[in-house]
Design an enzyme around this catalytic site. Sequence first.
Site, PDB file in Angstrom:
ATOM      1  N   GLY A  84       8.836  -4.846  -8.893  1.00  0.00           N
ATOM      2  CA  GLY A  84       9.589  -3.681  -9.347  1.00  0.00           C
ATOM      3  C   GLY A  84      11.094  -3.880  -9.242  1.00  0.00           C
ATOM      4  CD  GLN A  85      16.004  -4.086 -11.549  1.00  0.00           C
ATOM      5  OE1 GLN A  85      15.409  -5.144 -11.747  1.00  0.00           O
ATOM      6  NE2 GLN A  85      17.276  -4.042 -11.203  1.00  0.00           N
ATOM      7  CE  LYS A  86      13.269   2.537  -4.248  1.00  0.00           C
ATOM      8  NZ  LYS A  86      12.722   1.978  -3.056  1.00  0.00           N
ATOM      9  CG  ASP A  87      11.940  -3.194  -3.445  1.00  0.00           C
ATOM     10  OD1 ASP A  87      12.405  -2.861  -2.358  1.00  0.00           O
ATOM     11  OD2 ASP A  87      10.963  -2.614  -3.965  1.00  0.00           O
ATOM     12  CB  SER A 127       5.627   3.672   0.619  1.00  0.00           C
ATOM     13  OG  SER A 127       5.059   2.993  -0.477  1.00  0.00           O
ATOM     14  N   GLY A 133       0.821  -1.216   0.000  1.00  0.00           N
ATOM     15  CA  GLY A 133       0.000   0.000   0.000  1.00  0.00           C
ATOM     16  C   GLY A 133       0.846   1.253   0.000  1.00  0.00           C
ATOM     17  N   GLY A 191       4.856   4.368  -9.128  1.00  0.00           N
ATOM     18  CA  GLY A 191       5.645   3.155  -9.377  1.00  0.00           C
ATOM     19  C   GLY A 191       4.769   1.914  -9.251  1.00  0.00           C
ATOM     20  CG  HIS A 192       3.144   0.891  -5.479  1.00  0.00           C
ATOM     21  ND1 HIS A 192       3.142   1.934  -4.576  1.00  0.00           N
ATOM     22  CD2 HIS A 192       4.054  -0.004  -5.008  1.00  0.00           C
ATOM     23  CE1 HIS A 192       3.997   1.675  -3.598  1.00  0.00           C
ATOM     24  NE2 HIS A 192       4.564   0.511  -3.837  1.00  0.00           N
ATOM     25  CG  HIS A 211       4.903   5.191  -5.150  1.00  0.00           C
ATOM     26  ND1 HIS A 211       5.373   4.452  -6.217  1.00  0.00           N
ATOM     27  CD2 HIS A 211       5.526   4.686  -4.048  1.00  0.00           C
ATOM     28  CE1 HIS A 211       6.252   3.567  -5.798  1.00  0.00           C
ATOM     29  NE2 HIS A 211       6.363   3.672  -4.477  1.00  0.00           N
TER      30      HIS A 211
HETATM   31  P1  AMP Z   1       6.182  -1.859  -1.776  1.00  0.00           P
HETATM   32  O1  AMP Z   1       4.745  -1.993  -1.433  1.00  0.00           O
HETATM   33  O2  AMP Z   1       6.591  -0.430  -1.956  1.00  0.00           O
HETATM   34  O3  AMP Z   1       7.108  -2.628  -0.901  1.00  0.00           O
HETATM   35  O4  AMP Z   1       6.387  -2.480  -3.211  1.00  0.00           O
HETATM   36  C1  AMP Z   1       5.456  -3.197  -3.951  1.00  0.00           C
HETATM   37  C2  AMP Z   1       6.038  -3.442  -5.324  1.00  0.00           C
HETATM   38  O5  AMP Z   1       6.221  -2.192  -5.974  1.00  0.00           O
HETATM   39  C3  AMP Z   1       7.419  -4.106  -5.302  1.00  0.00           C
HETATM   40  O6  AMP Z   1       7.508  -5.060  -6.354  1.00  0.00           O
HETATM   41  C4  AMP Z   1       8.351  -2.947  -5.514  1.00  0.00           C
HETATM   42  O7  AMP Z   1       9.582  -3.312  -6.105  1.00  0.00           O
HETATM   43  C5  AMP Z   1       7.531  -2.096  -6.469  1.00  0.00           C
HETATM   44  N1  AMP Z   1       7.982  -0.691  -6.440  1.00  0.00           N
HETATM   45  C6  AMP Z   1       8.131   0.104  -5.353  1.00  0.00           C
HETATM   46  N2  AMP Z   1       8.608   1.307  -5.705  1.00  0.00           N
HETATM   47  C7  AMP Z   1       8.787   1.266  -7.054  1.00  0.00           C
HETATM   48  C8  AMP Z   1       9.269   2.201  -8.024  1.00  0.00           C
HETATM   49  N3  AMP Z   1       9.692   3.414  -7.686  1.00  0.00           N
HETATM   50  N4  AMP Z   1       9.302   1.811  -9.313  1.00  0.00           N
HETATM   51  C9  AMP Z   1       8.887   0.559  -9.669  1.00  0.00           C
HETATM   52  N5  AMP Z   1       8.427  -0.356  -8.816  1.00  0.00           N
HETATM   53  C10 AMP Z   1       8.374  -0.019  -7.524  1.00  0.00           C
END
Ligand code: AMP
Length: 287
Positions: free
Chosen positions: A147-150, A186, A31, A36-37, A34
């Site tokens: 996401g490639q972010k992680d 986030s 949750g 990216g999600h 943004h």
């Molecule tokens: P999170 O809920 O932020 O832990 O991430 C959920 C998914 O969104 C994961 O697969 C993350 O890698 C991806 N994600 C988070 N931030 C970004 C971003 N800036 N760009 C692309 N994918 C993202």
Amino acid sequence: MRFISGIREMQQESDSLRAAGKRIGFVPTMGALHEGHLDLLRLSRQHCDVTVMSVFVNPTQFGPNEDFSRYPRDIARDAALAESAGCDILFTPDADEVYPPAYSTWVLEENLGNTLEGRARPTHFRGVTTVVAKLFHMVKPHCAVFGQKDAQQAAIIRRMVRDLHFDIELIIAPIRREPDGLAMSSRNMYLSDTGRQEALALSRSLRLAERFAADGGLDAGTLRAIVENEITRSGAVTLDYVAIVDAETLEERDDISGPPVLLALAARVENTRLIDNTILKVETIES
Ligand code: AMP
């Protein structure tokens, strides 16, 4: 958009969708959505007929001194954003059902999770692989988008899917950035205006490394020193690590030519831990 929180209900819905020949795409998140999600959602829609997004702040991937209790939660906002990007089902399971009483089974990847983020967060990836495996059993997707972010998480999930024979296609979406280069996260919400400016050192250092790498001729050690210097220069950012590793095995690389190389870093700005990375592209001269 449909809301589902019961695990059995989610499984039954997925069974019906599969029986109707639909291809199910899945986007797991915690949750605080943004853009990216939302990119992940849009990518899933391109590959699948029905997209399920989960919002679940997974307690087992947070360490004892991490931000589990203050992690931003706003399900109404998340629902509106998810729907606007074309989400079909928003799945919000309860922690008590995900982790039933006397819960004692874990999914542990034993190699890739020990390095980089795993050093600073020793139980983090065990929580991630466990919850992702569980969510895969709940949502039964044909395809899942991360996401490639992680980057390390993506590598570990890829390994888990291979090792445990999950019949799921993985799609990795590029990092979505703010116009000034900051990788969307986030956790950026925790930063003050000043902290946010200081955090730009992370993406700036990666752009610098990309330029040097593209020109060729630099070894990993020199490249790492350039990045470290760029990040620590102002004194406002505390560097955790800069690593130059094989993008798939996460093993350290001295030579940046050859198979894809991941430049990954983690740093603290105002007590908020931020990560960022890039895949280095090296100019190769055709002979
Ligand atoms: P999170 O809920 O932020 O832990 O991430 C959920 C998914 O969104 C994961 O697969 C993350 O890698 C991806 N994600 C988070 N931030 C970004 C971003 N800036 N760009 C692309 N994918 C993202």
